[in-house]
Design a protein around this motif. Structure first.
Motif, PDB file in Angstrom:
ATOM      1  N   MET A   1       0.853  -1.181   0.000  1.00 59.07           N
ATOM      2  CA  MET A   1       0.000   0.000   0.000  1.00 59.07           C
ATOM      3  C   MET A   1       0.895   1.239   0.000  1.00 59.07           C
ATOM      4  O   MET A   1       1.746   1.381   0.855  1.00 59.07           O
ATOM      5  N   GLU A   5      -2.742   5.633  -0.774  1.00 57.83           N
ATOM      6  CA  GLU A   5      -3.740   4.612  -0.411  1.00 57.83           C
ATOM      7  C   GLU A   5      -3.888   4.519   1.108  1.00 57.83           C
ATOM      8  O   GLU A   5      -4.995   4.380   1.617  1.00 57.83           O
ATOM      9  N   TYR A   6      -2.749   4.602   1.795  1.00 56.43           N
ATOM     10  CA  TYR A   6      -2.765   4.571   3.257  1.00 56.43           C
ATOM     11  C   TYR A   6      -3.539   5.767   3.808  1.00 56.43           C
ATOM     12  O   TYR A   6      -4.401   5.619   4.675  1.00 56.43           O
ATOM     13  N   ARG A   7      -3.246   6.935   3.269  1.00 56.53           N
ATOM     14  CA  ARG A   7      -3.948   8.162   3.683  1.00 56.53           C
ATOM     15  C   ARG A   7      -5.445   8.038   3.432  1.00 56.53           C
ATOM     16  O   ARG A   7      -6.267   8.349   4.291  1.00 56.53           O
ATOM     17  N   GLN A   8      -5.806   7.573   2.258  1.00 54.35           N
ATOM     18  CA  GLN A   8      -7.213   7.415   1.895  1.00 54.35           C
ATOM     19  C   GLN A   8      -7.895   6.399   2.813  1.00 54.35           C
ATOM     20  O   GLN A   8      -9.025   6.622   3.263  1.00 54.35           O
ATOM     21  N   SER A   9      -7.225   5.321   3.121  1.00 52.10           N
ATOM     22  CA  SER A   9      -7.772   4.293   4.007  1.00 52.10           C
ATOM     23  C   SER A   9      -8.052   4.858   5.402  1.00 52.10           C
ATOM     24  O   SER A   9      -9.112   4.607   5.984  1.00 52.10           O
ATOM     25  N   LEU A  10      -7.109   5.617   5.935  1.00 48.66           N
ATOM     26  CA  LEU A  10      -7.304   6.215   7.259  1.00 48.66           C
ATOM     27  C   LEU A  10      -8.459   7.207   7.253  1.00 48.66           C
ATOM     28  O   LEU A  10      -9.253   7.258   8.196  1.00 48.66           O
ATOM     29  N   ASN A  11      -8.555   8.007   6.198  1.00 44.03           N
ATOM     30  CA  ASN A  11      -9.650   8.972   6.105  1.00 44.03           C
ATOM     31  C   ASN A  11     -10.995   8.268   5.988  1.00 44.03           C
ATOM     32  O   ASN A  11     -11.994   8.724   6.551  1.00 44.03           O
ATOM     33  N   GLN A  12     -11.040   7.153   5.284  1.00 46.09           N
ATOM     34  CA  GLN A  12     -12.281   6.368   5.187  1.00 46.09           C
ATOM     35  C   GLN A  12     -12.662   5.796   6.551  1.00 46.09           C
ATOM     36  O   GLN A  12     -13.839   5.814   6.923  1.00 46.09           O
ATOM     37  N   ARG A  13     -11.670   5.303   7.277  1.00 46.74           N
ATOM     38  CA  ARG A  13     -11.945   4.782   8.623  1.00 46.74           C
ATOM     39  C   ARG A  13     -12.457   5.886   9.541  1.00 46.74           C
ATOM     40  O   ARG A  13     -13.365   5.677  10.348  1.00 46.74           O
ATOM     41  N   TYR A  16     -16.010   6.673   8.621  1.00 44.35           N
ATOM     42  CA  TYR A  16     -16.863   5.589   9.112  1.00 44.35           C
ATOM     43  C   TYR A  16     -17.094   5.729  10.617  1.00 44.35           C
ATOM     44  O   TYR A  16     -18.217   5.579  11.094  1.00 44.35           O
TER      45      TYR A  16
END
Length: 115
Positions: A1, A5-13, A16
């Motif tokens: 990752m 992608e890591y940044r986007q994943s954290l922002n999605q979490r 949520y």
């Protein structure tokens, strides 16, 4: 990752997390009497706006992780907002004053007293 992608994943979490808190708050409000809901109308509106802000944000991984450490981020941000509400009220008062000036000037023009 990769980093993005890591940044986007954290922002999605983070989004949520805030949405879960908002959903829980809504369920709590739905169990209240109409009067209690009416009394909480400002809180309801502001928490929805706060959640919208989080859903449209792109925080650094460091900031997203820091936010996620809050046990109830939505409530914490709401309480922080209440401490700063004066600026909101100042903006509202200025909007009313500006609209008053507009209405007075419009009335003068329509009555023929100003050109």
């Amino acid at each position: 990752m990769n980093y993005q992608e890591y940044r986007q994943s954290l922002n999605q979490r983070l989004t949520y997390k805030v949405q879960r808190e908002l959903s829980s708050f809504r369920e709590e409000m739905q169990a209240k009497t109409p009067q209690e809901i009416y009394d909480a109308a400002y809180q309801i509106a502001m928490k929805n706006e706060i959640a919208d802000c989080f859903s449209n944000a792109d925080y650094s991984p460091q900031a997203a992780k820091a936010f996620m450490k809050s046990p109830n981020l939505l409530q914490d941000v709401y309480e922080e907002w209440l401490g700063r509400e004066d600026s909101h009220m100042d903006e509202l008062r200025q909007t009313i004053a500006d609209f008053k000036s507009y209405m007075v000037k419009t009335e003068k023009i329509l009555s023929g007293k100003e050109r």
